[in-house]
Design an enzyme around this catalytic site. Structure first.
Site, PDB file in Angstrom:
ATOM      1  NE  ARG A 131       8.454  -3.975   6.331  1.00  0.00           N
ATOM      2  CZ  ARG A 131       7.173  -3.757   6.049  1.00  0.00           C
ATOM      3  NH1 ARG A 131       6.812  -3.226   4.902  1.00  0.00           N
ATOM      4  NH2 ARG A 131       6.233  -4.074   6.924  1.00  0.00           N
ATOM      5  NE  ARG A 148       0.323  -4.726  11.085  1.00  0.00           N
ATOM      6  CZ  ARG A 148       1.219  -4.229  10.235  1.00  0.00           C
ATOM      7  NH1 ARG A 148       2.463  -4.660  10.245  1.00  0.00           N
ATOM      8  NH2 ARG A 148       0.873  -3.303   9.374  1.00  0.00           N
ATOM      9  CE  LYS A 153      -2.623  -0.362   3.563  1.00  0.00           C
ATOM     10  NZ  LYS A 153      -3.626  -0.236   4.621  1.00  0.00           N
ATOM     11  NE  ARG A 167       9.196  -1.460  10.581  1.00  0.00           N
ATOM     12  CZ  ARG A 167       8.233  -0.872   9.922  1.00  0.00           C
ATOM     13  NH1 ARG A 167       8.226   0.430   9.783  1.00  0.00           N
ATOM     14  NH2 ARG A 167       7.249  -1.564   9.377  1.00  0.00           N
ATOM     15  NE  ARG A 215      -7.944   0.709  10.960  1.00  0.00           N
ATOM     16  CZ  ARG A 215      -6.823   0.386  10.327  1.00  0.00           C
ATOM     17  NH1 ARG A 215      -6.619  -0.831   9.888  1.00  0.00           N
ATOM     18  NH2 ARG A 215      -5.877   1.286  10.133  1.00  0.00           N
TER      19      ARG A 215
END
Ligand SMILES: [Zn+2]
Length: 216
Positions: free
Chosen positions: A127, A173, A14, A162, A88
C-alpha cells in the site's frame, strides 16, 4: 437490510466494504476508533480524559468504550449499521448481545472475511498513500499500481508507505487479530449468526457475497 458486524484481519478490505455500504445502501458505520477520536475533540471532562489517554498511547478500557459505544448505537439504532472493530473480545460480545436485547435488535449477521495471509501481506505492505490527496495505491497489484513509481496519478503528489504498513507491523496486528477474534467466531457460530465470505477474490465478488448475506 440486516445490521452487520464485520470481522476481518487487517488489510482484508473492511474499509472498502464499509464505504460501499455507507455510500450505496444507506448504512451507518460505527467504529470504536472514530467514536474515541470524536470524544477526544469534546471540550468536556471525558473529552480531555480520552484525548489524554490517546496522546499517551494508553490502553482504553471497556469502562470507557462500552458506554460511549452504547450512546453511539442508540443514536442510529433505527437505521442499518455496520460495526467495525467491535466487539473485539468475548466480554464486549456479551455486552453487545445484552444491549441488542435491551433495545430490540435481532436482525444482524456477523460476516467473517476469510483471506490468505500471503495475500494480506501484499495488500498491507504494497500500500502507498498520496501525501496530498490521500489516494491509495498498491505496488503489487495491476490496476492499483501508480502509472509512475511513487507519483500520484490523480494529483502528482508523492506516494509514501505509512509506518503501519510494514511487514513487522502487519505480522503483529495479524497475530493479535487471530488470538482476539478466534473466540468471537466460535461465539457467533454458536448463535447461528456467523457467515464466512471468501475474500481472496475480486472486490466486486466480495461485495456481491456480502450483499447476499445481508439480504438472506
Ligand atoms: Zn494525490
Amino acid at each position: 437490510m440486516k445490521n452487520l458486524i464485520l470481522i476481518a484481519p487487517p488489510a482484508a478490505g473492511k474499509g472498502t466494504i464499509s464505504s460501499y455500504l455507507v455510500e450505496n445502501m444507506g448504512y451507518q458505520h460505527i467504529s470504536t476508533g472514530d467514536i474515541l477520536r470524536n470524544v477526544a475533540k469534546e471540550d468536556s471532562e471525558r473529552g480531555h480524559f480520552v484525548s489524554g489517554l490517546m496522546k499517551e498511547g494508553k490502553f482504553i478500557g471497556d469502562d470507557i468504550i462500552l458506554p460511549l459505544f452504547k450512546e453511539e448505537l442508540l443514536k442510529i439504532k433505527n437505521q442499518s449499521f455496520i460495526l467495525d472493530g467491535f466487539p473485539r473480545t468475548i466480554v464486549q460480545a456479551d455486552y453487545l448481545t445484552d444491549l441488542f436485547q435491551e433495545i430490540g435488535i435481532d436482525d444482524y449477521v456477523v460476516i467473517q472475511l476469510e483471506i490468505d495471509s500471503s495475500l494480506l501481506l501484499k495488500r498491507a505492505t504494497g500500500r502507498r498513500v498520496c501525501t496530498s490527496c490521500k489516494a491509495t495505491y498498491n505496488v503489487y497489484f495491476d490496476g492499483f499500481k501508480p502509472k509512475v513509481e511513487n507519483v500520484c496519478d490523480q494529483c502528482g503528489g508523492d506516494l509514501i508507505q505509512r509506518e503501519d504498513d510494514t511487514e513487522e507491523t502487519f505480522k503483529n496486528r495479524y497475530e493479535v487479530y487471530r488470538s482476539e477474534t478466534e473466540p468471537l467466531i466460535a461465539y457467533y457460530e454458536a448463535k447461528g449468526k456467523l457467515k464466512k465470505v471468501n475474500a481472496n477474490v475480486t472486490e466486486e465478488e466480495i461485495l456481491e457475497n456480502v450483499k447476499r448475506c445481508l439480504n438472506d
